[in-house]
Design a protein around this motif. Structure first.
Motif, PDB file in Angstrom:
ATOM      1  N   PHE A 177     -34.727 -38.010 -21.993  1.00 21.51           N
ATOM      2  CA  PHE A 177     -35.282 -38.974 -21.055  1.00 21.51           C
ATOM      3  C   PHE A 177     -36.367 -38.264 -20.249  1.00 21.51           C
ATOM      4  CE2 PHE A 177     -31.116 -37.397 -19.744  1.00 21.51           C
ATOM      5  CZ  PHE A 177     -31.372 -36.812 -18.510  1.00 21.51           C
ATOM      6  N   LYS A 178     -36.826 -38.830 -19.158  1.00 18.61           N
ATOM      7  CA  LYS A 178     -37.964 -38.278 -18.428  1.00 18.61           C
ATOM      8  C   LYS A 178     -37.772 -36.790 -18.160  1.00 18.61           C
ATOM      9  CE  LYS A 178     -39.344 -42.641 -16.294  1.00 18.61           C
ATOM     10  NZ  LYS A 178     -39.510 -43.417 -15.033  1.00 18.61           N
ATOM     11  N   THR A 210     -35.298 -43.443 -26.724  1.00 18.79           N
ATOM     12  CA  THR A 210     -36.126 -42.402 -26.128  1.00 18.79           C
ATOM     13  C   THR A 210     -37.580 -42.849 -26.207  1.00 18.79           C
ATOM     14  OG1 THR A 210     -34.619 -40.604 -26.746  1.00 18.79           O
ATOM     15  CG2 THR A 210     -36.906 -40.006 -26.313  1.00 18.79           C
ATOM     16  N   PRO A 258     -29.406 -42.220 -23.438  1.00 20.60           N
ATOM     17  CA  PRO A 258     -30.722 -42.320 -22.799  1.00 20.60           C
ATOM     18  C   PRO A 258     -30.749 -43.447 -21.773  1.00 20.60           C
ATOM     19  CG  PRO A 258     -30.768 -43.492 -24.865  1.00 20.60           C
ATOM     20  CD  PRO A 258     -29.375 -42.911 -24.735  1.00 20.60           C
ATOM     21  N   GLU A 259     -31.867 -43.566 -21.062  1.00 20.68           N
ATOM     22  CA  GLU A 259     -32.060 -44.722 -20.195  1.00 20.68           C
ATOM     23  C   GLU A 259     -32.019 -45.981 -21.061  1.00 20.68           C
ATOM     24  OE1 GLU A 259     -35.839 -43.687 -18.606  1.00 20.68           O
ATOM     25  OE2 GLU A 259     -34.993 -42.603 -16.907  1.00 20.68           O
TER      26      GLU A 259
END
Length: 247
Positions: free
Chosen positions: A90-91, A118, A202-203
């Motif tokens: 993620f970020k 992602t 992930p988000e």
């Protein structure tokens, strides 16, 4: 408390068959920091991790490029948690924070996962960031006084990573699971000394196809509770809970 360093080179080398090296050295940025910032001198004593062993070590020679140590007695040290963390990418700023904190909490291995959700530009850039992630793990290991640096693997597609996983206990944090808690899943493996694999999504979470893939590879779906957590928060909370069972 003495400052601790993780050696870049050891003598004799581990592959020589001698498991207890007698000399070690710091190179590059580590040597420059010790020589220029801390103004180290021959005769000073530090703790040095060499080939996985913690030693009391005496500086033998100092330069901006290299600091040589003579290793003395071996000291007691804690082992890493037998925990393999799968961390969906993620970020990067938040991912790097998670890698740092996971290292401080003692995980043995971290595998960044290229998940379906992602972001494309992050997936493309991940391979170029992995060396930075390894440096973060190295620095966090020294800061937290670990005697080993977690292995940070190259980014991997989920399917390949799952096929290669050998841990008997495989746990997936799942937003769809409501009843089985992480602590309950871990308590059921009492007496099992083998490692644990733990996956953080992930988000936006894992896709249904990915969830099915975990099920096919016999991963246990668990919950951390009713709250929706950021990925990095979930990772740290899960590692802390696992540490109570594995430490």
């Amino acid at each position: 408390m003495r400052r601790r360093w993780i050696a870049d080179t050891v003598t004799p080398a581990p592959e020589s068959g001698n498991s207890h090296p007698t000399h070690a050295a710091l190179l590059g940025d580590q040597a420059a920091h010790l020589a220029r910032v801390l103004r180290a001198e021959p005769g000073q004593i530090f703790d040095v991790v060499a080939a996985g062993f913690l030693h009391r070590a005496e500086i033998a020679a100092v330069s901006a490029e290299r600091v040589d140590f003579v290793l003395h007695e071996e000291l007691e040290s804690d082992a890493a948690l037998p925990l393999h963390l799968y961390l969906a990418i993620f970020k990067f700023d938040r991912l790097e924070w998670a890698i740092e904190k996971a290292t401080e909490l003692g995980v043995a291995r971290i595998t960044p996962i290229v998940a379906r959700r992602t972001e494309k530009h992050l997936a493309q850039a991940a391979a170029k960031r992995v060396e930075r992630w390894r440096r973060i793990a190295h620095e966090a290991s020294q800061q937290s006084r670990r005697t080993s640096v977690p292995l940070v693997s190259d980014p991997s597609p989920l399917k390949l990573a799952l096929e290669a996983e050998g841990a008997r206990t495989r746990i997936l944090l799942s937003e769809t699971e409501q009843s089985l808690s992480l602590s309950s899943a871990l308590s059921s493996r009492a007496g099992d000394s083998a490692g644990v694999a733990l996956a953080i999504g992930p988000e936006g979470g894992w896709t249904p196809e990915e969830m099915s893939l975990f099920t096919q590879h016999e991963w246990t779906h668990v919950t951390l509770g009713p709250r929706i957590l950021r990925a990095e928060t979930a990772a740290i909370a899960a590692i802390a809970i696992a540490g109570a069972f594995l430490g």
